[in-house]
Design a protein around this motif. Sequence first.
Motif, short mmCIF file in Angstrom:
data_model
loop_
_atom_site.label_atom_id
_atom_site.label_comp_id
_atom_site.label_asym_id
_atom_site.label_seq_id
_atom_site.Cartn_x
_atom_site.Cartn_y
_atom_site.Cartn_z
N ASP A 20 -5.03 -6.52 -5.94
CA ASP A 20 -4.36 -6.29 -7.22
C ASP A 20 -4.52 -4.85 -7.70
N MET A 21 -5.40 -4.09 -7.06
CA MET A 21 -5.68 -2.74 -7.55
C MET A 21 -4.57 -1.76 -7.21
N GLY A 22 -4.25 -0.90 -8.17
CA GLY A 22 -3.25 0.13 -7.93
C GLY A 22 -3.75 1.17 -6.95
N ARG A 23 -5.07 1.42 -6.97
CA ARG A 23 -5.67 2.40 -6.07
C ARG A 23 -6.86 1.81 -5.35
N LEU A 64 0.83 -1.20 0.00
CA LEU A 64 0.00 0.00 0.00
C LEU A 64 0.87 1.26 0.00
N LYS A 65 1.95 1.20 0.78
CA LYS A 65 2.80 2.37 0.94
C LYS A 65 3.66 2.60 -0.30
N GLU A 66 4.32 1.53 -0.75
CA GLU A 66 5.30 1.69 -1.83
C GLU A 66 4.66 1.64 -3.21
N GLY A 67 3.49 1.05 -3.31
CA GLY A 67 2.89 0.83 -4.62
C GLY A 67 3.17 -0.59 -5.11
N LEU A 68 2.63 -0.90 -6.27
CA LEU A 68 2.77 -2.27 -6.79
C LEU A 68 4.19 -2.56 -7.27
N ILE A 69 5.08 -1.60 -7.12
CA ILE A 69 6.49 -1.81 -7.48
C ILE A 69 7.09 -2.95 -6.65
#
Lengths: 324, 455
Positions: free
Chosen positions: B131-134, B59-64
Motif C-alpha cells: 500500500d505504500m507510495g514509496r 511499482l513502475k506506474e505508481g498507485l495510479i
Amino acid sequence: MSEKKNKKSSEDSKIDEALESSRRDFLKKVGIVGAASVTGAAAVYSGYRYEKSKSTGDTIKVLTEDNRLVEIPKDQVKDYKPGLKVLQTRGREGINGKRWVMVIDLSRCRNARKCVNACQGAHYLRPYEYHINTLVMQESVNTPAYYMPKTCQHCDNPPCVSVCPVDATFKRQDGIVLIDNERCIGCRFCMAACPYSARMFHWQEPLSKEADKGKEYNIELNVPQKKGTISKCLFSADRLREDVLPYCVSACPNGVFYFGDENENAVTNGTTKETVSLSELLEKNGAYRLMAELGTKPRVYYLPPKNRLFKFEKGAETDYKETT
Amino acid sequence: MKPDKMEESIITSERYIKKIDSVSSDILRNVRINRGFILWMGFLSVALAATLFAYTIQLKEGLIVTGLRDVTSWGIYIANFVFFVATSLVGMLISSVLGLSGAKWIKPIARIAEIIAVAFAAVAGLVIISDMGRPDRLPNVFLFGRVQSPILWDVTVVTTYFFVSLLLWFLPMIPDLAISRSRISDRPKFLIKAYEILSFNWIDHKKQYEILNQAVRVLLILIIPLAFAIHTVTSWLFAVTPRGGWDSSIFGPYFISGAFVSGTSAVIIAMYFFRVNYKLQKYLTEDHFEKIARVLVLVSIIYIYFNINEFLVPGYKLKSIDAVHLKELFSGHYAPLFWSVQLLGLVIPVILLLFRRMRKPFPLLIISGFVLMASWLKRFIIVVPPQAHPFLPVQNVPAEWLVYKPTLIESAVTTASLILVIMIITILSKLFPVLPIQEIAEEETRAEAEQLNSN
C-alpha cells in the motif's frame, strides 16, 4: 660461443643502462623547466587579471552573514544557490520570530479561482490537483450558498503531524505545517487524519517531471514534486522567506485574502496591499475557524459571507478528466 | 506444570509407547513431498508470479493503477491488512484463552490455529508494504520512526506477535520432531536433517518436559496482551482520526471481537481440509467440530453485540457527519453489501448453528466459508465508506474519484497476499506434523488408563 654471446649481451646492457639514465635525466630537466614555465605563466596571467580588475576598480559592497560590510571585486560575485542540506535545514526550522496567519474574507469571494491557478502554476500541479480549492458551501437549505477557498489550515494541533510515522510532515516554529517529499513513505495516514481534506497524493508521475530534472528539491515549495508522496498547501513558505505574500494571496483579484504575522498583529490584503490590525479585523467581522470543535486550532480564519460583494451563481463546479 | 506421578507413569508406560507408534504413523503419513505437494506448490508459485507481475506494474506506474485517489486513499490493501491481522488473532484465542482455561479438546486444533496465526501475521506486514507510495523508503520507518504514530506501534506489535506465534507453533512441536526423526527415514534427506537439528537432542527426559512446559506457558500468557495489542492498535489507525465512521471509542474491542469471528471460521475451514485430505477423522472428530462451532457462536454473538453498539448509538444521535455515513450503509450505495455481510456472515450463521445438524463438519464448513468471506468484506465496509464523505464537500475533481472501485491490478496484488498465506500454511502443514503427536498419545493413554481404573 655461448660465453661470447653472454659477454656481448652484458656489454649491451651496460650501454643500454647508460643511455637510459641519460634519457631519464633529460626528461627530468625538461619536466622541471616545463612545470616552472607553466607556473610562471599562470602567475603572470593571474597577476595581470588582478591588476586589470584593480585598475577598473569594479568592486561591490556586500554584507556578510556575520553582519560585516565588505568590498569584493564585482567579477567574483556569484549568485548564492543554497544546496539541498541548507534548504532542508532552514525549511524545517522556519522563519524565526514569525507566526504566520491567514484571513479569508468569504464576503468577497466570487469563485474566480485565480488563487487556485496561481498555486497550481507555482507548484506544477494538474488542474484537479489542489493545494487550494474553492468550494461551494451551504450549511442548510434555508441558508445561502457561498464560495469558500480552502487551504491547509496549518493547525497548531495538527492531526496529520501526530500520525506521521517518519516525521515527514512537521510543524515549524513560524506555524507552518510542511511536508518533506524526500522522506515521505507514502502511507497516507495524514490524509486519513486530516479533517479538512487538505492533502493530495502524487498517484502518478508529477506533471513537471521533465522540467524538474536537475533541480534541487525545495522543501518550502515542494518542487520537484515526487511520485508516491504527499503534497499540500505550504503557505508559500518559499515566498515568505523572500518577504513576499503567498501565490494565492497576491493572485486574488477580489481582495479575499489577508496574510501576515500574528506576532505583529498585522495582516496585509493581497489585492489592495492594505495592512490592517489582525485582532481588529477578526473582531469586527465575527471571524471563525473551520470546525473549531475538533480542537485542531487552525491558523486560517474565515470572515463570514455577510453583505457579499458578488451574487452566488449556480453551476460553479468544474468537471475534470484525469490526465497523465 | 510439573508432571505428577500419574503422568510420569503414563509417559513411561508400554501402552503409551504403542500409542505413539499408531498416532505418529497416522499423522506422519502426510508428512512427505509427494507429487500432489509439488504440483500444488508449482501451481501456487505460477499464480504468485502472475500476481506479482501486477505489483511490478504498480511499482513502475505508481498507485495510479489502483482505484485509490485523494478522496478514498485507503482501499482493499488496508482492508486486507486488517483482515489478516484479525484472522491471525485466533492463535491466541485457541491456544491461550481456551488452552489455559483447561479445555482439553483444543489440543489437536492448537497447532492448526498457530499455523493460521503465523501465516496471516507474516503476510500482513507485506500487505502494508504493497500500500505504500514509496516502498523503497521502508527503512525510513526505522531511521526516522516517531513513537507518537500508531503505525510505529503496529509495526512493533505485529512483528512481535509473529515471532511469539512462531515459537508457539514450534516449541510444543519439539517432542514430535524427536518422535518423527526416526520414523521418516524414507523422506528426503534435508527433511530428516532438519528434524534432527530442530528437535534439539530431545530425549524425552522429565526435565526437558518441565522446561518446555514452562516456556510454553510463559509464552501462552505473554501472547494474550500482545494479541489484544496488535488488533487494538490496528483499530486505532482509524479511531485516532476525526472522520465519521472511524471516530469511535469502541473500535478496539469491536475489532478484537470481529477478529475472533474471522479467525475461528478460518480454523474451521483448515480443520475440515486436514480432516478430509489428510484422513485424520480419528483425531479431528465430529465432537471437535461440535465444540468449535459453539466457540464460533459465542464469538459471533459477542461481535453482534459490539455491532449493535457501533451502529445503534451513533444512529440514534445522528450527528451530521455520522448521519451521512450511516445512511450510505443502511440505505445508500453500500447498503446491499452492508446488509448481506451483517446477515449472511453473522446473524444467519448464528441462528443456523443453534441447530445440532448444522454443527456437523460439512454444514459447518459451508457456514464458515460465508463467515470468513463476510469477515473480509466487513473490513472493506469499515475502511472504505467513511472516506467517501469527509467533513468538507468533495468538489472540482474528476467524477471517478467520488466512488472507489478496486482495479484489476489491485485485486491481483491482494490475491498475491492470499496465495502467500496458503503457501505458508501448505509448507508448515505438509513438512511438519500438523497435529501434536505426543500430546494426543499422552491424552489418549491417560483417557484409557482412567477408563480402566474406573472399571
